[in-house]
Each structure stands twice: as C-alpha cells, then as structure tokens.
Design a protein around this motif. Sequence first.
Motif, PDB file in Angstrom:
ATOM      1  N   GLY A  25       0.812  -1.206   0.000  1.00 53.01           N
ATOM      2  CA  GLY A  25       0.000   0.000   0.000  1.00 53.01           C
ATOM      3  C   GLY A  25       0.845   1.256   0.000  1.00 53.01           C
ATOM      4  N   GLY A  26       0.188   2.398   0.225  1.00 53.47           N
ATOM      5  CA  GLY A  26       0.921   3.662   0.201  1.00 53.47           C
ATOM      6  C   GLY A  26       1.544   3.923  -1.158  1.00 53.47           C
ATOM      7  N   SER A  27       2.736   4.507  -1.154  1.00 59.73           N
ATOM      8  CA  SER A  27       3.401   4.869  -2.405  1.00 59.73           C
ATOM      9  C   SER A  27       3.806   3.652  -3.223  1.00 59.73           C
ATOM     10  CB  SER A  27       4.637   5.724  -2.107  1.00 59.73           C
ATOM     11  OG  SER A  27       5.584   4.997  -1.349  1.00 59.73           O
ATOM     12  N   SER A  28       3.906   2.472  -2.586  1.00 56.61           N
ATOM     13  CA  SER A  28       4.305   1.281  -3.336  1.00 56.61           C
ATOM     14  C   SER A  28       3.238   0.868  -4.350  1.00 56.61           C
ATOM     15  CB  SER A  28       4.615   0.122  -2.387  1.00 56.61           C
ATOM     16  OG  SER A  28       3.496  -0.235  -1.610  1.00 56.61           O
ATOM     17  N   ALA A  29       2.014   1.396  -4.230  1.00 59.41           N
ATOM     18  CA  ALA A  29       0.985   1.119  -5.236  1.00 59.41           C
ATOM     19  C   ALA A  29       1.410   1.647  -6.597  1.00 59.41           C
ATOM     20  CB  ALA A  29      -0.346   1.750  -4.811  1.00 59.41           C
ATOM     21  N   ALA A  30       2.088   2.794  -6.620  1.00 60.18           N
ATOM     22  CA  ALA A  30       2.594   3.341  -7.877  1.00 60.18           C
ATOM     23  C   ALA A  30       3.700   2.462  -8.438  1.00 60.18           C
ATOM     24  CB  ALA A  30       3.107   4.766  -7.665  1.00 60.18           C
ATOM     25  N   ASP A  31       4.545   1.924  -7.574  1.00 57.21           N
ATOM     26  CA  ASP A  31       5.624   1.048  -8.028  1.00 57.21           C
ATOM     27  C   ASP A  31       5.070  -0.222  -8.659  1.00 57.21           C
ATOM     28  OD1 ASP A  31       7.978   2.568  -6.940  1.00 57.21           O
ATOM     29  OD2 ASP A  31       6.933   2.204  -5.068  1.00 57.21           O
ATOM     30  N   MET A  32       4.051  -0.792  -8.020  1.00 62.17           N
ATOM     31  CA  MET A  32       3.452  -2.002  -8.557  1.00 62.17           C
ATOM     32  C   MET A  32       2.765  -1.722  -9.890  1.00 62.17           C
ATOM     33  SD  MET A  32       0.794  -4.657  -6.776  1.00 62.17           S
ATOM     34  CE  MET A  32       1.173  -6.404  -6.964  1.00 62.17           C
ATOM     35  N   ALA A  33       2.035  -0.611  -9.969  1.00 60.14           N
ATOM     36  CA  ALA A  33       1.370  -0.240 -11.216  1.00 60.14           C
ATOM     37  C   ALA A  33       2.393  -0.004 -12.319  1.00 60.14           C
ATOM     38  CB  ALA A  33       0.519   1.004 -10.996  1.00 60.14           C
ATOM     39  N   ALA A  34       3.518   0.619 -11.972  1.00 57.98           N
ATOM     40  CA  ALA A  34       4.575   0.874 -12.962  1.00 57.98           C
ATOM     41  C   ALA A  34       5.150  -0.437 -13.482  1.00 57.98           C
ATOM     42  CB  ALA A  34       5.673   1.735 -12.345  1.00 57.98           C
ATOM     43  N   SER A  35       5.287  -1.417 -12.594  1.00 59.38           N
ATOM     44  CA  SER A  35       5.790  -2.727 -13.002  1.00 59.38           C
ATOM     45  C   SER A  35       4.851  -3.386 -14.004  1.00 59.38           C
ATOM     46  CB  SER A  35       5.964  -3.622 -11.769  1.00 59.38           C
ATOM     47  OG  SER A  35       6.323  -4.934 -12.125  1.00 59.38           O
ATOM     48  N   ILE A  36       3.552  -3.257 -13.764  1.00 63.35           N
ATOM     49  CA  ILE A  36       2.557  -3.829 -14.679  1.00 63.35           C
ATOM     50  C   ILE A  36       2.560  -3.091 -16.010  1.00 63.35           C
ATOM     51  CG2 ILE A  36       0.056  -4.102 -15.011  1.00 63.35           C
ATOM     52  CD1 ILE A  36      -0.100  -4.674 -11.974  1.00 63.35           C
ATOM     53  N   VAL A  37       2.692  -1.776 -15.956  1.00 62.95           N
ATOM     54  CA  VAL A  37       2.755  -0.975 -17.186  1.00 62.95           C
ATOM     55  C   VAL A  37       3.964  -1.386 -18.017  1.00 62.95           C
ATOM     56  CG1 VAL A  37       3.270   1.344 -18.056  1.00 62.95           C
ATOM     57  CG2 VAL A  37       1.465   1.013 -16.354  1.00 62.95           C
ATOM     58  N   ARG A  38       5.100  -1.528 -17.376  1.00 63.87           N
ATOM     59  CA  ARG A  38       6.323  -1.910 -18.090  1.00 63.87           C
ATOM     60  C   ARG A  38       6.158  -3.278 -18.736  1.00 63.87           C
ATOM     61  NH1 ARG A  38       9.363  -1.249 -14.209  1.00 63.87           N
ATOM     62  NH2 ARG A  38       9.723  -3.388 -13.483  1.00 63.87           N
ATOM     63  N   ARG A  39       5.501  -4.195 -18.025  1.00 65.54           N
ATOM     64  CA  ARG A  39       5.338  -5.553 -18.543  1.00 65.54           C
ATOM     65  C   ARG A  39       4.365  -5.615 -19.705  1.00 65.54           C
ATOM     66  NH1 ARG A  39       3.507 -10.311 -14.471  1.00 65.54           N
ATOM     67  NH2 ARG A  39       5.557  -9.785 -13.617  1.00 65.54           N
ATOM     68  N   HIS A  40       3.256  -4.860 -19.619  1.00 61.65           N
ATOM     69  CA  HIS A  40       2.184  -5.001 -20.597  1.00 61.65           C
ATOM     70  C   HIS A  40       2.176  -3.925 -21.679  1.00 61.65           C
ATOM     71  CE1 HIS A  40      -0.072  -8.333 -18.720  1.00 61.65           C
ATOM     72  NE2 HIS A  40       0.423  -7.856 -17.601  1.00 61.65           N
ATOM     73  N   ILE A  41       2.777  -2.782 -21.420  1.00 60.48           N
ATOM     74  CA  ILE A  41       2.765  -1.714 -22.426  1.00 60.48           C
ATOM     75  C   ILE A  41       4.194  -1.467 -22.910  1.00 60.48           C
ATOM     76  CG2 ILE A  41       2.075   0.650 -22.957  1.00 60.48           C
ATOM     77  CD1 ILE A  41      -0.014   0.469 -20.746  1.00 60.48           C
ATOM     78  N   SER A  42       4.976  -0.718 -22.157  1.00 58.32           N
ATOM     79  CA  SER A  42       6.359  -0.454 -22.572  1.00 58.32           C
ATOM     80  C   SER A  42       7.105   0.297 -21.479  1.00 58.32           C
ATOM     81  CB  SER A  42       6.392   0.378 -23.855  1.00 58.32           C
ATOM     82  OG  SER A  42       5.906   1.689 -23.609  1.00 58.32           O
ATOM     83  N   LYS A  43       8.414   0.293 -21.573  1.00 59.43           N
ATOM     84  CA  LYS A  43       9.240   1.081 -20.658  1.00 59.43           C
ATOM     85  C   LYS A  43       9.001   2.574 -20.869  1.00 59.43           C
ATOM     86  CE  LYS A  43      13.048  -2.215 -20.111  1.00 59.43           C
ATOM     87  NZ  LYS A  43      14.503  -2.447 -20.307  1.00 59.43           N
ATOM     88  N   GLU A  44       8.718   2.950 -22.114  1.00 59.77           N
ATOM     89  CA  GLU A  44       8.470   4.362 -22.412  1.00 59.77           C
ATOM     90  C   GLU A  44       7.195   4.846 -21.712  1.00 59.77           C
ATOM     91  OE1 GLU A  44       7.000   5.579 -26.333  1.00 59.77           O
ATOM     92  OE2 GLU A  44       8.735   6.933 -26.420  1.00 59.77           O
ATOM     93  N   ALA A  45       6.167   4.009 -21.708  1.00 60.63           N
ATOM     94  CA  ALA A  45       4.912   4.371 -21.036  1.00 60.63           C
ATOM     95  C   ALA A  45       5.132   4.495 -19.531  1.00 60.63           C
ATOM     96  CB  ALA A  45       3.845   3.324 -21.336  1.00 60.63           C
TER      97      ALA A  45
END
Length: 329
Positions: free
Chosen positions: A173-193
């Motif tokens: 929780g807390g700010s780590s929610a952004a880290d987890m979301a970023a990990s999913i974005v990198r996996r499914h969309i791109s590093k640029e996103a």
Amino acid sequence: MKTSDSNATIERLRIGFVLAKSFTLSAFALFVDTLRLASDEFDRSGRVLADWEVLGSTRHLITSSCGVKVAPTSDFVDPSQFHYIVVVGGLLQDESSVDQETVTFLKKAATQNVRLIGVCTGSFILAEIGLMKGHRTCVSWLHYNAFRERFPDHQVRSDRIFNLDRTRGSCAGGSSAADMAASIVRRHISKEAERNALEVLHIEKARTALAIQTRKPLSIECKDPRIRAVLIMMDQHIEGRLAIHELAASVGLSRRQLERLFMGETKSSPALVYRRVRMERAKQLLVKTKASLIEIALEVGFENASHFSRAFTQTFGQSPTKLRTAALN
C-alpha cells in the motif's frame, strides 16, 4: 493499437478495481493515476494504451478511510474482460469489507485465471475468501501480525513493497501502489509508457519488487537493503524462532555471507542483533504494559522468567524489575 516505440500491435491493458469499505484513497489514486499517465502521452488522460473501471454491485458511493467517496463506474461484468482485478483495502474491520456479490465475482475471476491483486489490506479480503492459498502474500509491516493471526497457514512477508506471484499479487500500500502499477505498465505496455507516467508523477525511479519497506526496528544505520530486510524479519519473528541460516536464505545469502555483511555494517553478528531486537521489544512491554515477567519472557522467546531476566540485565545493565519500577516513578 501501436506503441510509439514499436511496430508491434498490442492489446490495451484493462484493469478492474474493487474498492472495499474504508479503502485507502492514496493507494487507489496512485495506482490508477499511474495507469492514466502511462496510457497516453504527456498528461492528456486519453485511454489509449490502458483502460480501467471501478466495479461494484451497486452504483452507491464507496467511502474511503479519509472520508472521500468514489462512485463505481461499472457493474460486475465478465471478469475475463480484464487482465487484472485490483482489490483495494483499507481499515481492518470485524465485519466484511465487501458484500457477497463481490465475493462471488472475485471467485469467478479466479476460476477464469484472471490475475487478482490485493493492495493495502485488499490481500486480507482475497485471503478471507480462500484466494491466496499457495501464494506468497506481501503486506505492510503494520499489518503483518494481524495477517499471521487470521491466516496462519498462509505464506506472508512484510519486508518487500509488493509481490507478483503467478496469478496473484499483493502490495503493502501507500506509495508502493505506484511502483506495482509501474511494473505492470512496463510488462504489458512499454518502458516508455512507464517512464512517461513516473515523470509526470515526479517519481525519479520506480522501485522493483525487491525494494525493502521503509522501516527499521532498531536505530541501526545501514545502507545495505538486505540488512534492513533481515531486521524487519527479526522484528516480525520476535519469539526468536528463526534460525540465522533462515534469515540469510530470505535475502539470498548463506549464513556466513550474512554474518560478514552484519559485521561489516553493524559491527555485530546477526545473532546478537536478533537478541537486541527481542530485548528492545521486551523493554517496550515492561514500560508500556502490565504484563507479567513470564508473559513478556514467553513473548520474546524465553522459556522462563529467570533466563529472560539474566539476558535482559546483560543487555541493559539492569534487571527488568528495576527498569519497570524506575519507569513508574
């Protein structure tokens, strides 16, 4: 749909959110805003590369722990429409944080192998309905003992900020929610996103699942994240039942490597630091509670009060009885 850095056509990332009663607004906001900013260039908020819905059994407003209310944007639809369903928890309550229709929906999603993620105490909700068995759960250090008490047969850790374990995920929780979301974005969309989202959020760099929660049980200054992780493990197993080789294995080291690491940074062995952690907890119990010496001794892993008293006196230079008496005066 094409990414800006590839000619490959990608499927738009779709995520459904389930908000519990008294959910944590910051965790939800950071997760969904990371998706929003990753889905389009700059801050246009277009749902180009990702889409999301707040799902609910009704369209009634859901009140967060801070009092701000959020309205569901969709009824429960076929779970297979989503790549992930994210359950955002908040205040731990005696009564159920979600209704039966929500439970049925989450179980249906599990049977369809849709990835389920518990954010903050959302992992408690998934565990309560039997959907975290066989998966390692990551929770905040604040909720670690509560999770162990409620689900003693589950694997849980409180040193990392998030974990993705096959078809289940969990986040402190807390700010780590952004880290987890970023990990999913990198996996499914791109590093640029991912980079675009983090830059707009003014986050210099996303932390990985190996990042350590920001807590030190003792005022030990250490730079190595493996030591911080071991300190948290010690604090969460205050009864002293973890062997040093088990602590070492939890951070990918042998016992000898962990001992060298501790001596290099703390000038003390892991065993002595572990005892210090237990004695510090005993000191708190002596000063802040009316627990008897034998109760405190058992709490921190000693079989009898006399053995505990000797160890306490050796650590602090005075007996537990004298310390308690001085604290009361």
